[in-house]
Design an enzyme around this catalytic site. Structure first.
Site, PDB file in Angstrom:
ATOM      1  CB  CYS A   1      61.082-133.808-110.346  1.00  0.00           C
ATOM      2  SG  CYS A   1      61.087-132.884-108.816  1.00  0.00           S
TER       3      CYS A   1
ATOM      4  CG  HIS B   1      60.888-130.955-113.612  1.00  0.00           C
ATOM      5  ND1 HIS B   1      59.659-130.874-113.000  1.00  0.00           N
ATOM      6  CD2 HIS B   1      61.812-130.868-112.618  1.00  0.00           C
ATOM      7  CE1 HIS B   1      59.831-130.748-111.694  1.00  0.00           C
ATOM      8  NE2 HIS B   1      61.123-130.738-111.437  1.00  0.00           N
TER       9      HIS B   1
ATOM     10  CG  ASN C   1      60.182-128.596-108.568  1.00  0.00           C
ATOM     11  OD1 ASN C   1      59.379-129.396-109.026  1.00  0.00           O
ATOM     12  ND2 ASN C   1      61.448-128.899-108.333  1.00  0.00           N
TER      13      ASN C   1
END
Ligand code: ACO
Length: 328
Positions: free
Chosen positions: A113, A255, A285
């Protein structure tokens, strides 16, 4: 001294939308559980014939158009992904081919990520060596093919998307300008978030069925704890290194992993909620794609304005994390 200028932003999310209500038909979950624990309402998933490079191609085209550049002007393609089309060729090479160009240096960066901030920093490194470089930094993730759709603790969290920027050098007066960036990792914590399958530590024979290790496995609570701690502390370190404090920050763009993580990072940094960008309800996500996807939306919607100091921060498997300051 090189000035790192973002010339264009791009994003892409596949057409197909999977809502929490749709997920209720796949695993034992509820819209209420997913919404209250994560803030996610829906996520996008690729069509059967789409791979990471197809989405990257779309967001790259948008970023090039935004920059007023032709693909043939590019000198490098840096692609952040943990879900490339294949082990070989790299996603960056496939995107290059789809853009109808050749000759550019092409490389994939894998930092889960944190992929975008790692890819952006790689691009800054190329620019230090070659100030005339014109670099496509693109991230793309097809996590829907790497989650176990029988595991309700992970499959509800992720979505597919891509985001891109074009980075070149420029003058101090130009913007948005990447001011500084810090990256970090701690491999000791790697086993808390994994996709082992396909790696060389695992032996497979032709015709064998794939096991659970091919899909995302995660100790959610541990990830949560480390994500909040690591992102807030690296943001403070980066601000301090630049003689700034959180009161100087106009927009915090973290994020998009989970609304509770985003909220906790904002609180820890004492940055008011109205300065924190969040689009997790629409996408879930999307790993490396989440920050450039959010950036592109935040710029287009006017959430980020000229003159804003924007603080980006990421956290992902590895564990990896980072923070970057961008002056608009
Ligand atoms: N629907 C309904 N119930 C569920 C679901 C679901 N989808 N998933 C788990 N539950 C249940 C659990 O089984 C558990 O039930 P039990 O108490 O009967 O055992 C209960 O809900 C609570 O589970 P917890 O795991 O304790 O729930 P928690 O509040 O910690 O939330 C979550 C879980 C959302 C995963 C949270 O820990 C989280 O967001 N962690 C971070 C995850 C993340 O963002 N990862 C990505 C990081 S970045 C990257 O690189 C990929």
């Amino acid at each position: 001294m090189i000035n790192f200028i973002i010339r264009g932003f791009g994003r892409y999310a596949p057409e197909k939308v999977l809502t929490n209500t749709d997920l209720e038909k796949i695993v034992d979950t509820s819209d209420e559980w997913i919404t209250t624990r994560t803030g996610i309402k829906e996520r996008h998933v690729v069509a059967d014939d789409q791979a990471a490079s197809d989405m990257a191609f779309e967001s790259a085209k948008m970023a090039l158009a935004d920059a007023g550049m032709d693909a043939s002007e590019l000198t490098h393609i840096v692609c952040g992904t943990f879900t490339p089309d294949s082990m070989i060729p790299s996603c960056a090479c496939i995107v290059q081919e789809k853009l109808g160009i050749s000759g550019q240096a092409c490389v994939d960066v894998q930092a889960a990520c944190s992929g975008f901030l790692y890819a952006l920093q790689t691009a800054r490194g190329y620019l230090m060596l070659e100030p005339d470089a014109k670099i496509l930094v693109v991230t793309s993730e097809v996590i829907s093919r790497r989650v176990n759709w029988e595991d309700r603790t992970t499959c509800v969290l992720f979505g597919d998307a891509s985001g891109a920027v074009i980075l070149t050098s420029g003058t101090e007066e130009e913007s948005p300008r990447v001011l500084d960036s810090m990256l970090a990792a701690d491999g000791k914590l790697g086993n808390l978030l994994t996709v082992h399958g396909g790696g060389s530590a695992y032996t497979y024979k032709l015709g064998e069925p794939v096991g659970e290790e091919f899909f995302v496995q995660m100790a959610g609570r541990d990830v949560f704890k480390h994500a909040v701690r690591s992102m807030s502390s690296i943001c403070n370190d980066l601000l301090e290194r630049n003689g700034l404090t959180t009161t100087d920050v106009d927009v915090l763009l973290p994020h998009q992993a989970n609304y509770r993580i985003i909220d906790a990072v904002g609180r820890k940094l004492e940055i008011p909620e109205e300065k924190v960008f969040c689009n997790i309800h629409k996408y879930g996500n999307t790993s490396a794609a989440s920050v450039p996807l959010a950036l592109s939306e935040a710029v287009e919607s006017g959430f980020i304005k000229d003159g804003d100091l924007v603080l980006l921060t990421t956290f992902g498997g590895g564990f990896t994390w980072g923070a970057t300051l961008v002056q608009f």
